[in-house]
Design an enzyme around this catalytic site. Structure first.
Site, mmCIF file in Angstrom:
data_model
loop_
_atom_site.group_PDB
_atom_site.id
_atom_site.type_symbol
_atom_site.label_atom_id
_atom_site.label_comp_id
_atom_site.label_asym_id
_atom_site.label_seq_id
_atom_site.Cartn_x
_atom_site.Cartn_y
_atom_site.Cartn_z
ATOM 1 N N LYS A 1 51.708 58.790 49.303
ATOM 2 C CA LYS A 1 51.492 60.193 48.876
ATOM 3 C C LYS A 1 50.075 60.664 49.218
ATOM 4 O O LYS A 1 49.893 61.755 49.756
ATOM 5 C CB LYS A 1 51.718 60.309 47.363
ATOM 6 C CG LYS A 1 51.227 61.632 46.784
ATOM 7 C CD LYS A 1 51.278 61.676 45.283
ATOM 8 C CE LYS A 1 50.140 61.012 44.585
ATOM 9 N NZ LYS A 1 49.056 61.838 44.058
ATOM 10 N N ASN A 2 49.085 59.835 48.921
ATOM 11 C CA ASN A 2 47.705 60.305 49.071
ATOM 12 C C ASN A 2 47.228 60.309 50.525
ATOM 13 O O ASN A 2 46.146 60.810 50.819
ATOM 14 C CB ASN A 2 46.759 59.503 48.166
ATOM 15 C CG ASN A 2 46.981 59.867 46.699
ATOM 16 O OD1 ASN A 2 47.618 60.877 46.398
ATOM 17 N ND2 ASN A 2 46.482 59.043 45.792
ATOM 18 N N CYS B 1 46.209 65.501 37.974
ATOM 19 C CA CYS B 1 46.355 64.793 36.702
ATOM 20 C C CYS B 1 45.087 64.942 35.875
ATOM 21 O O CYS B 1 43.973 64.920 36.407
ATOM 22 C CB CYS B 1 46.643 63.319 36.961
ATOM 23 S SG CYS B 1 48.336 63.037 37.468
ATOM 24 N N ARG C 1 36.982 66.395 37.177
ATOM 25 C CA ARG C 1 37.200 66.144 38.602
ATOM 26 C C ARG C 1 36.413 67.187 39.397
ATOM 27 O O ARG C 1 36.952 68.185 39.859
ATOM 28 C CB ARG C 1 38.704 66.131 38.901
ATOM 29 C CG ARG C 1 39.397 65.039 38.091
ATOM 30 C CD ARG C 1 40.859 64.914 38.397
ATOM 31 N NE ARG C 1 41.129 64.308 39.688
ATOM 32 C CZ ARG C 1 42.352 64.051 40.141
ATOM 33 N NH1 ARG C 1 43.401 64.340 39.413
ATOM 34 N NH2 ARG C 1 42.521 63.497 41.321
ATOM 35 N N ASP D 1 43.956 53.930 40.411
ATOM 36 C CA ASP D 1 45.370 54.316 40.289
ATOM 37 C C ASP D 1 46.268 53.149 39.870
ATOM 38 O O ASP D 1 47.467 53.340 39.654
ATOM 39 C CB ASP D 1 45.875 54.918 41.618
ATOM 40 C CG ASP D 1 45.236 56.267 41.907
ATOM 41 O OD1 ASP D 1 44.597 56.824 40.997
ATOM 42 O OD2 ASP D 1 45.373 56.752 43.048
ATOM 43 N N ARG E 1 55.758 63.292 40.500
ATOM 44 C CA ARG E 1 54.719 63.785 41.419
ATOM 45 C C ARG E 1 54.447 62.785 42.527
ATOM 46 O O ARG E 1 54.060 63.165 43.630
ATOM 47 C CB ARG E 1 53.389 63.985 40.678
ATOM 48 C CG ARG E 1 53.380 65.088 39.690
ATOM 49 C CD ARG E 1 52.039 65.132 39.018
ATOM 50 N NE ARG E 1 51.100 65.744 39.942
ATOM 51 C CZ ARG E 1 50.140 66.575 39.579
ATOM 52 N NH1 ARG E 1 49.981 66.860 38.317
ATOM 53 N NH2 ARG E 1 49.337 67.094 40.463
HETATM 54 C C1 EPZ Z 1 41.975 60.844 44.862
HETATM 55 O O1 EPZ Z 1 41.526 61.836 43.950
HETATM 56 C C2 EPZ Z 1 43.421 60.596 44.539
HETATM 57 N N1 EPZ Z 1 44.156 61.841 44.676
HETATM 58 C C3 EPZ Z 1 43.548 60.036 43.134
HETATM 59 O O2 EPZ Z 1 44.905 59.681 42.944
HETATM 60 C C4 EPZ Z 1 42.697 58.789 42.987
HETATM 61 O O3 EPZ Z 1 42.717 58.380 41.641
HETATM 62 C C5 EPZ Z 1 41.258 59.074 43.411
HETATM 63 O O4 EPZ Z 1 41.236 59.638 44.745
HETATM 64 C C6 EPZ Z 1 40.377 57.832 43.419
HETATM 65 O O5 EPZ Z 1 40.911 56.875 44.294
HETATM 66 C C7 EPZ Z 1 44.575 62.229 45.863
HETATM 67 O O6 EPZ Z 1 44.385 61.560 46.869
HETATM 68 C C8 EPZ Z 1 45.364 63.498 45.925
HETATM 69 P P1 EPZ Z 1 37.645 61.312 44.174
HETATM 70 P P2 EPZ Z 1 40.184 62.599 44.194
HETATM 71 O O7 EPZ Z 1 37.113 62.558 44.775
HETATM 72 O O8 EPZ Z 1 40.004 62.786 45.659
HETATM 73 C C9 EPZ Z 1 33.831 62.229 41.363
HETATM 74 C C10 EPZ Z 1 46.981 59.594 41.889
HETATM 75 O O9 EPZ Z 1 47.361 59.106 40.797
HETATM 76 N N2 EPZ Z 1 33.605 63.384 42.230
HETATM 77 O O10 EPZ Z 1 37.572 60.058 44.961
HETATM 78 O O11 EPZ Z 1 40.169 63.780 43.316
HETATM 79 C C11 EPZ Z 1 35.090 62.397 40.516
HETATM 80 O O12 EPZ Z 1 34.822 63.132 39.346
HETATM 81 C C12 EPZ Z 1 45.683 60.373 41.950
HETATM 82 O O13 EPZ Z 1 47.628 59.519 42.940
HETATM 83 C C13 EPZ Z 1 32.443 64.142 42.067
HETATM 84 O O14 EPZ Z 1 31.617 63.868 41.207
HETATM 85 O O15 EPZ Z 1 39.135 61.535 43.673
HETATM 86 C C14 EPZ Z 1 35.468 60.959 40.261
HETATM 87 O O16 EPZ Z 1 34.732 60.462 39.190
HETATM 88 C C15 EPZ Z 1 45.053 60.540 40.605
HETATM 89 N N3 EPZ Z 1 32.253 65.205 42.907
HETATM 90 C C16 EPZ Z 1 35.037 60.232 41.530
HETATM 91 O O17 EPZ Z 1 34.100 61.099 42.164
HETATM 92 C C17 EPZ Z 1 33.132 65.557 43.871
HETATM 93 O O18 EPZ Z 1 32.901 66.533 44.592
HETATM 94 C C18 EPZ Z 1 36.150 59.913 42.507
HETATM 95 O O19 EPZ Z 1 36.908 61.087 42.781
HETATM 96 C C19 EPZ Z 1 34.301 64.783 44.039
HETATM 97 C C20 EPZ Z 1 34.508 63.695 43.198
#
Ligand code: EPZ
Length: 430
Positions: free
Chosen positions: A22-23, A117, A122, A305, A397
């Site tokens: 999915k991702n 989610c 985020r 995840d 989802r």
């Molecule tokens: C992706 O989310 C995935 N979603 C998530 O999967 C997954 O949990 C996550 O990566 C971590 O592996 C999708 O791919 C659609 P991040 P994403 O940006 O991209 C902080 C699932 O269950 N951050 O890597 O939103 C953030 O707050 C979902 O399939 C900032 O501070 O995650 C977090 O603490 C849930 N500023 C960390 O980084 C930013 O601009 C990692 O977030 C962006 C992120």
């Protein structure tokens, strides 16, 4: 409203085919708008999030033809609207991938602020920082992220946090910027690499994806391609832990074992046997499970995840285990539900201290988000008696035919819509 009715106690046994990730699918679908030629995508998971994204893309003029359940043809030569704000798109996280893709190609886009989610704050500051570094003006107004640039120009961007979403988004925009972009402290997840491979197959020039420095030399045009999405690491991991928790013997097929190394390592530590072949992994849980410690980390660390799934397993493992969540601050919401099933878990900040119990017992519970929902289902499969799981739309989802795949492994699980259906299920399985 649909719910899962589950009678626990059957070890899961057999083979299960893992679908496309999915991702990886979400950014790849979004990036398909970056060419006017047709893009063919195979191994696409048929899950709610990808379907919501496809619908939003159709609404801005992308022609989408399903060739079969898992393959789709997209043609974006007639995109007529660069404002993406339909009702459903706000509910998924990946809506923001359309910003990077549309900004890259058209130098402007307006997309509704993303949902996804509820697992903690985020932020999107790193996405914005990256777009601005490429020369775009970015504003948040009326619930939309509005971006516009006269020109996008390559830049040297250091990500303050390792972010999958920001790495992907900036990579897409930079693909069609002028000159070289270097992203430092980039995310290394397999889906980041898959998107880079996809873009390269369209004529992009991206090097270093999978390491923490990605170099992107901008190109003027991208062309059509045919591409198969990688297998879903998290779907595979979920079934591997389902085998562990139910004391089963499950082979996950169509996987890339390398992507599952951190998951395999933890299964071995807690006492499972794991056999790897080229594209499948067998997990056998014949001995009692034992405690361990785990901390979620960006890839190649243990994935956030998979945190709820390993917590469910440790909740039934001998001794005291510790799980530390270092990516999202609010990802233990399901612990209350698991406690209703008999788990003994104390959450302190971002740490769960788990005293393993002999068994879980069935209860009426609710899925708080996608991965936690799947984890609660596997807890129910191991539990004594009946469990009714509410809010299963979260699970849909990201898991295709979750209950059907579990049924094929011998699980007693059905989707029910009423009290009457549930009573029938109980009669049938009682
Ligand atoms: C992706 O989310 C995935 N979603 C998530 O999967 C997954 O949990 C996550 O990566 C971590 O592996 C999708 O791919 C659609 P991040 P994403 O940006 O991209 C902080 C699932 O269950 N951050 O890597 O939103 C953030 O707050 C979902 O399939 C900032 O501070 O995650 C977090 O603490 C849930 N500023 C960390 O980084 C930013 O601009 C990692 O977030 C962006 C992120």
């Amino acid at each position: 409203m649909e719910q899962y009715a589950i009678k626990g106690g059957n070890p899961l046994v057999g083979e299960v085919e893992i679908g496309g990730a999915k991702n990886a699918a979400l950014p790849i679908l979004a990036a398909s708008v970056m060419t006017d030629e047709t893009v063919y995508i195979e191994n696409m998971p048929d899950v709610r999030d990808t379907n919501v994204l496809l619908k939003a893309m159709q609404n801005i003029g992308v022609m989408i033809k399903r060739r079969d359940r898992h393959s789709v043809a997209l043609n974006a030569s007639n995109v007529n609207n660069l404002v993406v704000e339909d009702e459903n798109i706000k509910k998924i996280r990946a809506s923001y991938y359309l910003i990077g893709a549309l900004l890259g190609k058209y130098k402007r886009a307006q997309v509704a602020l993303p949902g996804g989610c509820d697992i903690g704050c985020r932020a999107i500051d790193q996405h914005i920082k990256g777009f601005r570094a490429l020369g775009a003006d970015v504003r948040i107004e009326h619930g939309l992220i509005k971006t516009r640039a006269d020109r996008l120009v390559g830049s040297h961007i250091y990500m303050d946090v390792v972010s999958v979403g920001a790495t992907i988004n900036v990579m897409m925009a930079a693909t069609m910027a002028e000159g070289m972009t270097i992203i430092e402290n980039a995310a290394k997840e397999p889906h980041v690499v898959d998107l880079a491979n996809f873009l390269n197959s369209m004529g992009a020039n991206i090097k270093g994806a999978g390491t923490d420095v990605i170099r992107i030399k901008g190109v003027k045009h991208l062309h059509g391609t045919e591409y198969a999405i990688i297998p879903d690491q998290i779907e595979a991991g979920t079934f591997m832990f389902a085998a562990a928790v139910t004391k089963g013997d499950v082979t996950v097929k169509n996987v890339i074992p390398k992507h599952l190394e951190s998951i395999t390592a933890k299964l071995l530590e807690i006492g499972c046997e794991v056999e790897e072949a080229d594209d499948c992994i067998r997990v056998v849980a014949s001995k009692p499970l034992v405690h361990t410690q785990v901390k979620t980390l960006p890839y190649p660390g243990f994935p956030t995840d998979m945190q709820p799934q390993i917590t469910v397993a440790l909740g039934m493992s001998r001794g005291t285990s510790i799980v530390t969540e270092s990516i999202f601050e609010n990802r233990f919401k399901y612990v209350d539900e698991l406690t209703r099933m008999g788990a003994s878990i104390k959450v302190e900040g971002n740490t769960a201290i788990i005293d393993g119990v002999e068994k879980y017992t069935g209860a009426s519970i609710s899925a708080p988000d996608l991965r936690a929902g799947a984890a609660l289902v596997i807890a129910a499969l191991a539990a004594e008696g009946y469990t009714l799981v509410d809010e299963i739309h979260y699970i849909e989802r990201g898991y295709e035919d979750f209950h059907l795949k579990l049924q094929s492994l011998g699980a007693q699980i059905e989707m029910v819509e009423s009290e009457r259906d549930y009573s029938k299920f109980k009669l049938k399985t009682g």
